[in-house]
Design an enzyme around this catalytic site. Structure first.
Site, PDB file in Angstrom:
ATOM      1  CE  LYS A  13     -13.191  43.555  30.864  1.00 47.79           C
ATOM      2  NZ  LYS A  13     -13.561  44.901  31.372  1.00 47.79           N
ATOM      3  NE  ARG A  88      -9.999  47.553  36.688  1.00 48.52           N
ATOM      4  CZ  ARG A  88     -10.078  48.298  35.602  1.00 48.52           C
ATOM      5  NH1 ARG A  88      -9.884  49.586  35.668  1.00 48.52           N
ATOM      6  NH2 ARG A  88     -10.331  47.742  34.436  1.00 48.52           N
ATOM      7  NE  ARG A 127      -6.153  44.237  18.956  1.00 46.87           N
ATOM      8  CZ  ARG A 127      -6.464  44.180  20.249  1.00 46.87           C
ATOM      9  NH1 ARG A 127      -7.621  43.724  20.636  1.00 46.87           N
ATOM     10  NH2 ARG A 127      -5.594  44.587  21.156  1.00 46.87           N
ATOM     11  NE  ARG A 161      -3.537  48.993  19.880  1.00 44.95           N
ATOM     12  CZ  ARG A 161      -4.407  48.813  20.872  1.00 44.95           C
ATOM     13  NH1 ARG A 161      -5.694  48.921  20.634  1.00 44.95           N
ATOM     14  NH2 ARG A 161      -3.997  48.521  22.087  1.00 44.95           N
ATOM     15  NE  ARG A 172      -3.364  45.316  28.436  1.00 48.66           N
ATOM     16  CZ  ARG A 172      -4.287  45.194  27.491  1.00 48.66           C
ATOM     17  NH1 ARG A 172      -3.955  44.878  26.262  1.00 48.66           N
ATOM     18  NH2 ARG A 172      -5.558  45.399  27.767  1.00 48.66           N
TER      19      ARG A 172
END
Ligand SMILES: [Zn+2]
Length: 217
Positions: A13, A88, A127, A161, A172
């Site tokens: 996004k 939202r 990542r 991370r 999520r």
């Protein structure tokens, strides 16, 4: 052009922002960035926002609507905008529609980025970041470093991370889908949803969007 963009975590996004901004010459308005900026400035509103977000709560509709409204009234947003992170909730979407229709305007498209869950998970769990120069890699794609876990640019050991785990991303994704479904339905009922493949490169996804709405680049 008045656009909304939605998409699950790691659907790319954020990287659509610059393409859309440049192509239509409209501002990319992210409520997340607006909140962060306000907090950084340390305004009264910023302190209020920080208290809410620190508690892990959502900024309520009235406050969010008011911030977006004053942002949309600025000169650069008169000819169009890309909204990211807003609306939202359905009341926010209704507020936006009322605000626009008062000016004889409307949303043109609501972009709904989609991608296989496996790919989204790999984008997150693969990542790796260089703590020294900030270069971001992904060990599952052609963005992987030449030498495992070492930065190509500066030779520093790459880090992962702590919250880039499969469990956290899956959680999520569930939260995202639960929260976003009513909004997608809202725009689908109005015939404004454009489902765009987020598994492509950032540019590929953007070109796909243009193709779907019948615009040639
Ligand atoms: Zn580096």
């Amino acid at each position: 052009m008045r656009l909304i963009i939605m998409g699950p975590p790691a659907s790319g996004k954020g990287s659509q922002g610059p393409f859309i901004e440049n192509y239509y010459n409209i501002p990319h308005i992210s409520t997340g960035s607006m909140f962060r900026e306000e907090i950084k400035k340390g305004t009264k509103l910023g302190k209020e926002l920080k208290a809410i977000l620190d508690k892990g709560q959502f900024v309520n509709d009235d406050l969010t609507n008011e911030m977006v409204r004053s942002r949309l009234l600025k000169e650069d947003a008169r000819k169009g905008f890309l909204l990211d992170g807003y609306p939202r909730t359905v009341p926010q979407a209704e507020y936006l529609d009322n605000f626009l229709s008062e000016q004889g305007l409307k949303i043109d498209y609501a972009i709904n980025l989609y991608a296989d869950e496996d790919l989204l998970i790999k984008r997150v769990t693969g990542r790796r970041t260089c703590p020294k120069c900030g270069h971001i890699y992904n060990i599952y794609s052609d963005l992987k470093p030449k030498k495992m876990d070492v930065c190509d640019d500066c030779g520093t050991s790459l880090v992962k991370r702590a919250d880039d785990t499969e469990e956290i991303i899956k959680e999520r994704l569930v939260v995202y889908h639960n929260k976003t479904e009513p909004i997608i339905k809202y725009y689908k009922d109005k015939g404004l949803i454009v489902d765009v493949d987020g598994s492509l490169t950032a540019e590929g996804t953007f070109l796909e969007f243009l193709k779907l709405i019948g615009e040639k680049k």
